[in-house]
Design an enzyme around this catalytic site. Structure first.
Site, PDB file in Angstrom:
ATOM      1  N   LYS A  21       0.743  -0.993   0.032  1.00  0.00           N
ATOM      2  CA  LYS A  21      -0.350  -0.255  -0.199  1.00  0.00           C
ATOM      3  C   LYS A  21       0.199   1.228   0.159  1.00  0.00           C
ATOM      4  O   LYS A  21       0.802   1.705  -0.705  1.00  0.00           O
ATOM      5  CB  LYS A  21      -1.127   0.225   1.202  1.00  0.00           C
ATOM      6  CG  LYS A  21      -1.999  -0.796   0.803  1.00  0.00           C
ATOM      7  CD  LYS A  21      -2.905  -1.615   2.299  1.00  0.00           C
ATOM      8  CE  LYS A  21      -3.759  -2.053   2.028  1.00  0.00           C
ATOM      9  NZ  LYS A  21      -4.700  -2.758   3.162  1.00  0.00           N
ATOM     10  N   GLN A  81      -4.404  -0.844   9.495  1.00  0.00           N
ATOM     11  CA  GLN A  81      -4.569  -2.645   9.142  1.00  0.00           C
ATOM     12  C   GLN A  81      -5.271  -3.703   9.447  1.00  0.00           C
ATOM     13  O   GLN A  81      -4.747  -3.855  11.061  1.00  0.00           O
ATOM     14  CB  GLN A  81      -3.027  -3.373   8.966  1.00  0.00           C
ATOM     15  CG  GLN A  81      -2.742  -4.057   7.430  1.00  0.00           C
ATOM     16  CD  GLN A  81      -3.587  -4.666   6.072  1.00  0.00           C
ATOM     17  OE1 GLN A  81      -3.196  -3.206   5.228  1.00  0.00           O
ATOM     18  NE2 GLN A  81      -3.850  -5.433   6.125  1.00  0.00           N
ATOM     19  N   ASP A  94     -11.065   3.006   3.917  1.00  0.00           N
ATOM     20  CA  ASP A  94     -11.575   1.741   3.826  1.00  0.00           C
ATOM     21  C   ASP A  94     -13.183   1.388   3.563  1.00  0.00           C
ATOM     22  O   ASP A  94     -13.124   0.385   3.371  1.00  0.00           O
ATOM     23  CB  ASP A  94     -11.244   0.777   5.325  1.00  0.00           C
ATOM     24  CG  ASP A  94      -9.988   0.416   4.767  1.00  0.00           C
ATOM     25  OD1 ASP A  94      -9.469  -0.618   3.296  1.00  0.00           O
ATOM     26  OD2 ASP A  94      -9.276  -0.330   5.264  1.00  0.00           O
TER      27      ASP A  94
END
Ligand code: NAP
Length: 296
Positions: A51, A95, A118
């Site tokens: 990422k 994460q 997200d």
């Protein structure tokens, strides 16, 4: 060409975003993603590295926060709160999975919905359910882009989704049934009876169950579009790594029947990161008073 290449489509999206970022920078706006990693899970470390690397390639600033495994819930939520208040940070990604007893739901709730790139915050999930999406969670958003950009019309089509998780199954079904996309969606789960009867009705079949090669040829209608979200590691002594990656679909059996199909790897996977980048750039635009990005 029956293969829908997530590699190619994600590269196209990244190129588009790169020019968008350049344009924003020329107006003094520098998109920035904060990436929070707790502990040392090797898979999570790889995801986070990818990422950050993708951010770098697109000219997006990424700030990494690597926290010890013994970080408390309070410490983690304090960091999220600090990032919420930091006007330089446009998007926040924590994460998952989190180690130990850390509670992911509380972390999601703590992230400001405007920085929730997200798309997991109940505010964003709710907006999606209401047909007014703002930040769409990255994997369902990636699935949508794969369908759109490979010219698979969803209007009036019967989409069967295998899986009802908050991460994939639920949001993808909300997304495809909304006005404009107009699919008729059936959601299946582990308690669904006569699953094969369901899957055989699908014009578009989306598999997101986490069961290696579960969907076999006899479960798929001739000419169906098949999107395989599954990412499973299976032991394979013949593979140099000792394992191979496979999807939830038995590719060798399903590919000959499908009109279009995504491979694993190289299908949905690369799209997820691309859409995270998209959401970050979108967040930067919205927070700076520019309109949201429009996808093709
Ligand atoms: P999850 O949270 O474990 O959810 C799995 C879903 O599948 C559940 O709704 C479960 O039903 C359903 N299910 C399980 N066995 C089933 C069966 N035999 N028949 C019908 N439904 C069944 O998984 P997830 O997070 O959604 O992830 C699904 C897969 O996608 C995994 O392989 C994951 O690694 C992959 N994934 C890939 C990406 C990517 O970027 N490519 C991103 C996210 C996830 P119940 O609700 O009844 O338990």
């Amino acid at each position: 060409m029956p293969i829908i290449s997530g590699k190619e489509i994600s590269a196209q999206i990244r190129e588009e975003l790169k020019s968008e970022v350049e344009d924003l920078k020329s107006h003094g706006i520098h998109p920035c993603l904060a990436v929070v990693l707790v502990g040392k899970d090797p898979a999570s470390e790889i995801y986070v590295r990818n990422k950050k690397r993708t951010c770098e390639k697109l000219g997006i600033r990424s700030i990494g926060y690597d926290l010890n495994e013994d970080t408390t819930q309070e410490k983690l939520e304090d960091l999220i709160q600090t990032l919420n208040r930091d006007s330089q940070v446009n998007g926040i990604l924590c994460q998952f999975p989190l180690p130990g007893d850390l509670n992911e739901e509380y972390v999601i709730l703590k992230i400001a919905p405007d920085k929730d790139v997200d798309g997991l915050h109940p505010m964003n999930a709710g907006l999606l359910a209401m047909g007014r999406p703002k930040f769409i969670s990255c994997t369902p958003f990636g699935v949508l882009q794969l369908l759109k950009r490979s010219k698979c019309d969803t209007r009036g089509k019967h989409v069967v989704v295998l899986g009802r998780s908050n991460l994939v199954g639920r949001p993808v079904s909300a997304l495809l049934s909304q006005k404009g996309l107009d699919a008729t969606v059936t959601v299946c789960h582990s308690r669904t009876q006569n699953l094969k009867e369901m899957t055989k009705q699908a014009d578009i079949l989306i598999a997101a169950i986490g069961k290696p090669e579960f969907v076999t040829g006899d479960m798929v209608k001739e000419g169906a579009v098949v999107i395989d979200v599954g990412t499973n590691r299976v032991d394979d002594a013949n593979h140099p790594k000792g394992y191979r990656l496979c999807g939830d679909v038995l590719f060798a059996e399903v590919e000959p029947k499908a009109s279009k199909i995504t491979p694993v790897p190289g299908g949905v996977g690369p799209m997820t990161i691309a859409m995270l980048m998209y959401n970050t750039v979108n967040a930067a635009r919205i927070q700076n008073g520019l309109g949201p990005l429009t996808t093709s």
